[in-house]
Design a protein around this motif. Structure first.
Motif, mmCIF file in Angstrom:
data_model
loop_
_atom_site.group_PDB
_atom_site.id
_atom_site.type_symbol
_atom_site.label_atom_id
_atom_site.label_comp_id
_atom_site.label_asym_id
_atom_site.label_seq_id
_atom_site.Cartn_x
_atom_site.Cartn_y
_atom_site.Cartn_z
ATOM 1 N N PHE A 139 0.865 -1.185 0.000
ATOM 2 C CA PHE A 139 0.000 0.000 0.000
ATOM 3 C C PHE A 139 0.900 1.233 0.000
ATOM 4 N N GLN B 219 -8.097 5.300 -5.216
ATOM 5 C CA GLN B 219 -6.910 4.434 -5.189
ATOM 6 C C GLN B 219 -7.029 3.326 -6.234
ATOM 7 N N ARG B 220 -5.876 2.847 -6.702
ATOM 8 C CA ARG B 220 -5.858 1.851 -7.778
ATOM 9 C C ARG B 220 -5.252 0.540 -7.274
ATOM 10 N N LEU B 221 -5.776 -0.554 -7.818
ATOM 11 C CA LEU B 221 -5.218 -1.891 -7.561
ATOM 12 C C LEU B 221 -4.461 -2.283 -8.822
ATOM 13 N N ARG C 232 -13.436 1.494 -1.695
ATOM 14 C CA ARG C 232 -13.689 0.790 -2.956
ATOM 15 C C ARG C 232 -13.146 -0.620 -2.838
ATOM 16 N N VAL D 37 -1.347 -1.195 -4.224
ATOM 17 C CA VAL D 37 -2.515 -0.346 -4.010
ATOM 18 C C VAL D 37 -1.961 1.067 -3.899
ATOM 19 N N ARG E 172 -9.222 -1.042 -1.067
ATOM 20 C CA ARG E 172 -8.977 0.384 -1.236
ATOM 21 C C ARG E 172 -9.786 1.199 -0.235
ATOM 22 N N GLU F 101 -4.551 -0.278 8.231
ATOM 23 C CA GLU F 101 -4.990 -0.733 6.930
ATOM 24 C C GLU F 101 -4.560 -2.159 6.719
#
Ligand code: SF4
Length: 205
Positions: A101, A147-149, A138, A127, A142, A205
């Protein structure tokens, strides 16, 4: 070189697919408004440890399938995490995958210092992007919808499929001082309910 570490845990399907050893590194200077983990921002908190000692402890905590790097900001300690992962890779009886992350974007990491690139090269699933409290979570994995995976390797693609196939769990536990620690990505209504019933929970997280 030392790694400043807040927590080291093993959880199942919380911080990524399967049983994962999760490192919460201590320290983050990004200052996202509404930060998910404000207690992990202090660059003087946590404990300073040799990466090799953390890797040896990780081996003692087997069995687990993969490693998750969270925080705090893992890429602020990229060199120490590379040393940790390489020591672990050499000591482990089986291969393991890596989820990370970060509040940085992948493009920033690719254009950054050599130790950022070295750590990125060791990550299967990233992430990325800053946490934004004004956006909803999300799933999977996320904390906010911007945020993107990103699967960076074939194993990362497999992790992505596993993460999408079944929802991640949320772990609620008591910290050493009696504080409530929430690990994972609870829906906002669950987090709000925990806040009402238990006081403001610390988050991991
Ligand atoms: S990157 Fe993560 S730990 Fe750092 S300020 Fe933002 S939400 Fe908090």
């Amino acid at each position: 070189m030392r790694l400043r570490l807040a927590h080291l845990t093993v959880t199942r399907h919380v911080n990524g697919p399967g049983d994962r050893l999760t490192l919460w590194v201590q320290g983050c200077g990004r200052g996202c408004p509404g930060c998910f983990n404000p207690e992990l921002q202090d660059p003087a908190g946590g404990r300073l440890l040799a990466p090799a000692a953390v890797a040896d402890r990780a081996v003692e905590l087997l069995p687990w399938d993969g490693v998750t790097l969270s925080g705090g900001e893992p890429f602020d300690q990229a060199g120490a995490l590379v040393a940790f992962l390489d020591r672990l890779r050499a000591a482990m009886p089986h291969r393991f995958d890596v989820v990370a992350f970060t509040g940085y974007l992948r493009e920033e990491l690719e254009a950054g210092p050599e130790d950022w690139k070295a750590l990125l090269a060791r990550v299967d699933l990233l992430v990325d992007g800053p946490f934004r409290a004004d956006l909803p979570p999300r799933p999977p994995l996320r904390g906010s919808a911007n945020q993107r995976l990103l699967a960076l390797t074939p194993r990362g693609e497999e992790l992505l499929t596993l993460a999408r196939r079944s929802p991640m769990d949320v772990l609620v536990s008591l910290g050493p001082s009696g504080e409530v620690v929430v690990s994972g990505f609870p829906p906002p209504e669950l987090l709000e309910s925990l806040r009402r019933r238990l006081g403001r929970p610390s988050s991991a997280e």
